[in-house]
Write an enzyme that holds these catalytic residues in place. Structure first.
Site, PDB file in Angstrom:
ATOM      1  N   THR A   1     -41.692 -11.601  62.785  1.00 12.48           N
ATOM      2  CA  THR A   1     -41.137 -11.785  64.138  1.00 12.48           C
ATOM      3  C   THR A   1     -39.965 -12.770  64.048  1.00 12.48           C
ATOM      4  OG1 THR A   1     -43.301 -11.414  65.144  1.00 12.48           O
ATOM      5  CG2 THR A   1     -41.669 -12.437  66.562  1.00 12.48           C
TER       6      THR A   1
ATOM      7  N   GLY B   1     -44.256 -16.124  64.682  1.00 11.91           N
ATOM      8  CA  GLY B   1     -45.502 -16.718  64.187  1.00 11.91           C
ATOM      9  C   GLY B   1     -46.769 -16.094  64.753  1.00 11.91           C
TER      10      GLY B   1
HETATM   11  N1  GLY Z   1     -46.516  -8.815  66.777  1.00  9.28           N
HETATM   12  C1  GLY Z   1     -46.752 -10.121  67.196  1.00  9.28           C
HETATM   13  C2  GLY Z   1     -46.818 -10.253  68.665  1.00  9.28           C
HETATM   14  O1  GLY Z   1     -46.260  -9.452  69.371  1.00  9.28           O
HETATM   15  O2  GLY Z   1     -47.464 -11.156  69.131  1.00  9.28           O
END
Ligand code: GLY
Length: 565
Positions: A374, A466
Site C-alpha cells: 500500500t 501498513g
Molecule cells: N489492503 C489493505 C487495506 O485496504 O486495508
C-alpha cells in the site's frame, strides 16, 4: 578546541541529527507540497503543479507515476481512496476500491468441508478483485482536474519507456519477492520484474508493455483499461490462472463519490474516509477516546499513554471486525458507532492498572504484516486545494500476477474480505458477515487518507500504508501533534506501537517502549512484540507562518520524499 575539531564536531552533530531525525523541517513553501513514497513521483507532482495544474491534476500524475517507479504498491491494477478538501473548504471522497467479481461467492476460498484453502485469497488469479485505480483517476480528473488528461499521463509513460533506475530499496524488495513473482509468472520470459541473477541498485528497468498500456489509457481514458486490448489482456491472463474476473466485471466497474466522514476532536475537524474503509470510523473512535481520557496529560511513551491507546485500539478493532463492511451491501451503524453515548459506554471499562482480555476467538496462525504494501501520498497546491490518497495492490506486488503483454501487477485485494468468520487475513484481521464475500461487493479496508482542519483552516493532510497498522499510525500522528505538541517531523519520526484486538498483542517499534515501561506493561498482562517498522507517513502541515511543511517518513523508507516550492 582548535578550529578543525570544532568544524568536525559540528559536521558530526549535523550528520547525527539528520540520521536521528530524518528530513529537517523546511519552511517557507507557499506554492505547493507533494509527499510520496518515491522521490521521482514527488518530482512529477511538483512539475504538474508548476505547469499550472492543481492538486488534483498532480494526484493523477503521481498515481500513474507510482505505478511505474513503485510497482510493489503504486498501481493501475489495484484500487484506493481519496479524501479531498477544496480551496473553498468543500469536502469529498472518492472510493475507487476494488470489487468482488460477479462470479464470486461467500465460500469461494473454502473446501467442501468448510476449511480455508490456504493461500488462494492471497496469491494468484483467484485473489484478484476488479481494479479501480484507472476509473478513479478518470473520475477525479473529470470532476476536479484543470490540465489536459494527456499531460498527466505523459511523465509515467516517459518513465516506463526510458526506464527507471532502481534504488537500493526497490532492488532489495524485488529480490526478496523473486520466487513468489516467478511462481505466478513462470513462462513470462520478458517480464521486467524477474531477473535470474538478481537486481542491483542502479539497474535500469524498461517497462515497454506498461508504457503501451499507459498510452491506451492516455488516449481512451477508462476505455483504455476497462475495454479493448488492455481488458482482453487482463481477462486472458486471469483465465490462464483459473481466476474468475471477466470482461463484464471490467465493463461495469465504477468508482463512487461518497460524502466524507466528518467528526470533531478537540478544536480540530477530522475529514476522513467512510466505509468501505474502516479507517475513518476507527480513527474517529480512537480520537474521541483520546479526548475523553485527556491523553495529553500523560508523558509521551509513558506506561499510561501506551496502555491507554492499546485499550482504545482493542475495543475499536473489535467493533471493526463486527460492524464494518461495504455500505452498499451492509447497513453499517455509523451514527451509533460514533455517538458519544455509545463511545462513553464502550470505553467505560478501561482500567488503568490491568489489561482487558480480548474475546477468545480461535485465530489461526498470523503471519506478520509485510509493512510497506500500500502507499499513501498527500498534495496541497498554492490555492489551498488538498488531497490525501491511499492506494494499494494489498500485499507487496499484489497477487504477484503480471498481466502478460500489459506489464503491470494485479491486486490480491480479495483477501481483505472475511473469507471465513473468525479466520484472520494476511494482516491478522478477523471479520464476519458485514465483510463476507458477495458479487460486486467491496472488501473492507483499513486505508485512512485524512485531512484535518484546525479552527476552520486546513491544518494537516496525512496517511500511511501498513495494512491494519494504517489506522493506528494515522491516529498516533494526530495525537503526537495535538496531544503531545510535536513538530511535523518529530511527529512522523516518533516511534509507534500497534494493537488490533486480535491477535491479543502489542507490536512496538524498537524504540517505542523503554525497558521500565515494558516491565510495567508486562505486569499488566500485555504481550509486547518488537516490529522493526510500523507505517510510513506522508504528511503535510499547513500554518500561516511557515507555509506548507512536508514531512516524509525517510527514517523508515529512505526513498520517500516531500518536495515543496
Ligand atoms: N489492503 C489493505 C487495506 O485496504 O486495508
Amino acid at each position: 578546541m582548535n578550529k578543525f575539531f570544532s568544524i568536525s564536531l559540528l559536521i558530526c552533530i549535523m550528520i547525527f541529527h539528520l540520521s536521528c531525525n530524518g528530513e529537517p523541517v523546511k519552511t517557507g513553501n507557499k506554492n505547493g507540497m507533494i509527499v510520496t513514497a518515491h522521490f521521482m513521483a514527488s518530482e512529477i507532482g511538483k512539475d504538474i503543479l508548476q505547469q499550472g495544474g492543481n492538486a488534483y491534476d498532480a494526484a493523477v500524475a503521481v498515481q500513474f507515476a507510482l505505478a511505474v517507479v513503485y510497482p510493489r504498491a503504486g498501481n493501475i491494477g489495484g484500487g484506493g481512496f481519496a479524501v479531498i478538501r477544496t480551496k473553498k473548504g468543500e469536502y469529498n471522497t472518492l472510493d475507487f476500491r476494488e470489487k468482488a467479481p460477479l462470479a464470486a461467492c461467500e465460500k469461494m476460498y473454502l473446501d467442501s468441508l468448510g476449511n480455508v484453502l490456504s493461500g488462494l485469497s492471497q496469491n494468484g488469479d483467484l485473489a484478484v478483485g476488479v481494479p479501480g485505480s484507472v476509473d478513479g483517476m478518470c473520475e477525479l480528473h473529470k470532476k476536479y482536474g484543470r490540465l489536459n488528461w494527456n499531460k498527466l499521463l505523459l511523465p509515467a509513460i516517459n518513465l516506463a519507456e526510458k526506464g527507471v533506475v532502481l534504488t537500493e530499496l526497490e532492488a532489495e524488495k524485488l529480490n526478496a519477492y523473486q520466487d513468489r513473482i516467478l511462481a505466478q509468472n513462470p513462462t513470462k520470459e520478458k517480464c521486467p520484474y524477474l531477473k535470474r541473477t538478481g537486481f542491483s541498485k542502479g539497474d535500469t528497468l524498461v517497462y515497454s508493455d506498461l508504457a503501451e498500456t499507459l498510452k491506451r489509457i492516455q488516449i481512451h481514458k477508462r476505455n483504455g483499461f476497462y475495454a479493448g486490448k488492455t481488458a482482453h489482456l487482463i481477462v486472458d491472463e486471469i483465465k490462464r490462472g483459473k481466476g474468475i474476473l471477466s470482461l463484464k466485471d471490467l465493463e461495469t466497474y465504477h468508482s463512487v463519490w461518497r460524502p466524507a466522514l466528518v467528526g470533531d476532536y478537540r478544536d480540530c475537524r477530522i475529514i476522513s474516509m467512510p466505509p468501505p474503509s474502516s479507517g475513518g470510523i476507527a480513527l474517529l473512535q480512537l480520537l474521541k477516546g483520546a479526548e475523553k481520557f485527556n491523553l495529553g496529560q500523560y508523558k509521551f511513551s509513558s506506561q499510561e499513554h501506551l496502555h491507554l491507546i492499546t485499550e482504545l485500539e482493542r475495543r475499536v478493532y473489535a467493533d471493526r471486525a463486527t460492524y464494518l463492511g461495504d455500505p452498499d451491501f451492509y447497513d453499517v451503524p455509523m451514527v451509533k458507532l460514533l455517538s458519544k453515548e455509545y463511545l462513553d459506554n464502550r470505553f467505560a471499562d478501561i482500567c488503568f492498572n490491568k489489561k482487558s482480555d480480548s474475546q477468545e476467538i480461535k485465530a489461526g496462525e498470523v503471519n506478520w504484516i509485510e509493512s510497506f504494501e500500500t502507499t499513501h501520498f498527500s498534495i496541497v497546491d498554492k490555492e489551498g486545494n488538498a488531497i490525501a490518497i491511499t492506494t494499494t495492490l494489498n500485499g507487496n506486488y499484489g497477487s504477484k500476477v503480471v498481466v502478460d503483454g500489459a506489464g503491470f501487477f494485479l491486486n490480491n485485494e480479495m483477501d481483505d474480505f472475511s473469507i471465513k468468520p473468525g479466520v484472520p487475513n494476511q494482516f491478522g484481521l478477523v471479520g464476519g458477515q458485514a465483510n463476507s464475500i458477495r458479487p460486486e461487493k467491496r472488501m473492507l479496508s483499513s486505508m485512512t487518507p485524512t485531512i484535518v482542519e484546525k479552527n476552520g483552516r486546513l491544518f494537516m493532510v496525512l496517511g500511511s500504508p501498513g495494512g491494519s497498522t494504517i489506522i493506528t499510525s494515522v491516529f498516533q500522528n494526530i495525537i503526537n501533534t495535538i496531544e503531545f505538541g510535536m513538530d511535523p517531523q518529530q511527529c512522523v519520526n516518533a516511534p509507534r506501537i500497534h494493537s488490533q484486538w486480535l491477535p491479543d498483542e502489542i507490536y512496538a517499534e524498537p524504540k517505542a517502549i523503554s525497558s521500565k515501561v515494558r516491565e510495567q506493561m508486562t505486569n499488566f498482562g500485555h504481550i509486547i512484540k518488537i516490529q522493526k517498522k510500523i507505517g510510513m507517513m506522508a504528511n503535510i502541515f499547513i500554518n500561516e507562518q511557515d507555509g506548507l511543511i512536508g514531512a516524509a517518513d525517510t527514517l523508515r523508507h529512505k526513498d520517500s520524499r516531500s518536495i515543496g516550492y
